[in-house]
Design an enzyme around this catalytic site. Structure first.
Site, PDB file in Angstrom:
ATOM      1  N   TYR A 109     -11.382  17.323   2.243  1.00 12.72           N
ATOM      2  CA  TYR A 109     -11.898  16.797   0.981  1.00 12.72           C
ATOM      3  C   TYR A 109     -12.701  17.847   0.225  1.00 12.72           C
ATOM      4  CZ  TYR A 109     -10.781  12.289   3.177  1.00 12.72           C
ATOM      5  OH  TYR A 109     -10.154  11.246   3.806  1.00 12.72           O
TER       6      TYR A 109
ATOM      7  N   SER B 204      -8.625   2.820   1.392  1.00  9.69           N
ATOM      8  CA  SER B 204      -8.066   2.267   0.148  1.00  9.69           C
ATOM      9  C   SER B 204      -7.817   0.762   0.234  1.00  9.69           C
ATOM     10  CB  SER B 204      -6.773   2.992  -0.238  1.00  9.69           C
ATOM     11  OG  SER B 204      -7.018   4.354  -0.492  1.00  9.69           O
TER      12      SER B 204
ATOM     13  N   PHE C  44      -6.335  -0.410  -7.865  1.00 10.42           N
ATOM     14  CA  PHE C  44      -5.419  -1.351  -8.512  1.00 10.42           C
ATOM     15  C   PHE C  44      -5.956  -2.779  -8.473  1.00 10.42           C
ATOM     16  CE2 PHE C  44      -1.712  -4.249  -8.248  1.00 10.42           C
ATOM     17  CZ  PHE C  44      -1.133  -3.985  -9.483  1.00 10.42           C
TER      18      PHE C  44
ATOM     19  N   GLY D  41     -10.662  -3.931 -12.908  1.00 13.40           N
ATOM     20  CA  GLY D  41     -10.766  -3.268 -14.203  1.00 13.40           C
ATOM     21  C   GLY D  41      -9.406  -3.156 -14.874  1.00 13.40           C
TER      22      GLY D  41
END
Length: 332
Positions: A54, A201, A207, A211
């Site tokens: 990362y 996730s 998704f 929002g």
């Protein structure tokens, strides 16, 4: 209620730290990243997940010093076997590479141990046997620099091969209503072997966050730009699922993100979730999902609405799909 992970009792919702340095376009400033990490501590988060990959080391450099004052009170997880080399992402599961990665990670994290150390990718492209990678990780456990071993994005078959070499404490893979591959075999295999399953996730890469997501507005380097589900014609087909999902969340008096996370945790007592965010407001929202109890009816309705048969498009592009070892549904 806390759950077991790598010999620790931790809150079932941890923090995936990747977003603070990597993958979704423009990360926050280091100062804002530290503020979010400290807010997570304040909210009771005691499981933090990072990786050598990362930000090509920058995430560990951020997370380690920020959490150093709380080091003995948290479970710190990182990953090896995939990292940045000369500005490029490289998968390398050779024993000598893993040894070098560990020393680099310990230095960046400013700690003498990593509580849960994952093999980020099984190096099948270079034909490194899983037994060789895990064997080296086991030797590093003996040094005291690693507390427990985990695997990421692997099949049940690979998990069992690795577990025969050294006990595997956890498997980390993508798992959410729209990514159900882990239900084919890995979640059950983890339960059989006494390993935890850590879902990254769980909000489906934003998704299911509630929002108004528009892939056209993604930052240039947002990894979702390369994911088929966020591309046409798939995205429009998937977006049709959202109004009903939001209605169900409203009926349950929770947010869509909380519904997504609570659903993930409802699928087994050995399951943990590590949603990531750069927003303190979203962090607070995510952590509050730990207090949500979903009815069997709500679980059934969202599963019927969003599953491998109703979601359009593979979760990864072909090149990335070739790098992972997870089971796939027929026809995917």
């Amino acid at each position: 209620m806390k759950r077991r992970l790598a010999g620790h009792a931790v809150n079932p919702i941890g923090l995936g730290c990747m977003n603070l340095s990597h993958a979704y376009g423009h990360p926050p400033s280091p100062e804002d990243g530290v503020k979010l990490l400290h807010k997570a501590i304040e909210l009771g988060v005691d499981h933090f997940d990072t990786a050598a990959l990362y930000g090509f080391g920058r995430n560990e450099e951020l997370v380690g010093p920020a959490l150093k004052p709380y080091r003995d009170d948290i479970l710190l997880a990182s990953k090896c076997g995939m990292q940045g080399v000369d500005g490029k992402r490289v998968i390398d599961g050779r024993p000598e590479a893993l040894r070098a990665t560990l020393e680099d990670s310990l230095r960046r994290l400013q700690t003498d141990r990593i509580d849960l150390w994952y093999l980020h990718r099984f190096d099948k492209l270079n034909e490194v046997p899983i037994e060789d990678s895990v064997g080296e990780m086991a030797r590093l456990v003996e040094t005291g620099k690693v507390g427990a071993i985990g695997l990421s994005e692997v099949s049940a078959e690979t998990l069992r091969k690795a577990h025969a070499v050294h006990p595997i404490a956890a498997v980390q893979s993508e798992y959410s209503l729209w990514s159900r591959n882990a239900e084919i075999a890995v979640i059950d295999a983890c339960a059989d072997l006494g390993a935890a399953f850590v879902a990254f996730s769980p909000v489906a890469r934003g998704f299911l966050g509630g929002g108004d997501l528009d892939p056209e507005n993604f930052a240039e380097k947002d990894i979702r730009r390369g994911m088929p589900r966020f591309q046409e014609p798939h995205f429009s087909q998937n977006a049709v699922l959202l109004p009903e999902f939001r209605r169900i969340a409203k009926e349950a008096d929770i947010t869509p993100a909380q519904l997504a996370i609570a659903w993930t945790l409802s699928k087994g007592q050995h399951i943990h979730a590590i949603p990531g965010t750069t927003s303190i407001a979203h962090l607070e929202e995510n952590i509050a999902a730990g207090d949500v109890e979903l009815s069997a009816e709500i679980v059934s309705r969202v599963e019927t609405l969003i599953n491998q048969n109703t979601v359009s498009g593979p979760r990864y592009p072909a090149g990335t799909q070739a790098e992972i070892d997870t089971e796939e549904f027929a026809g995917a």
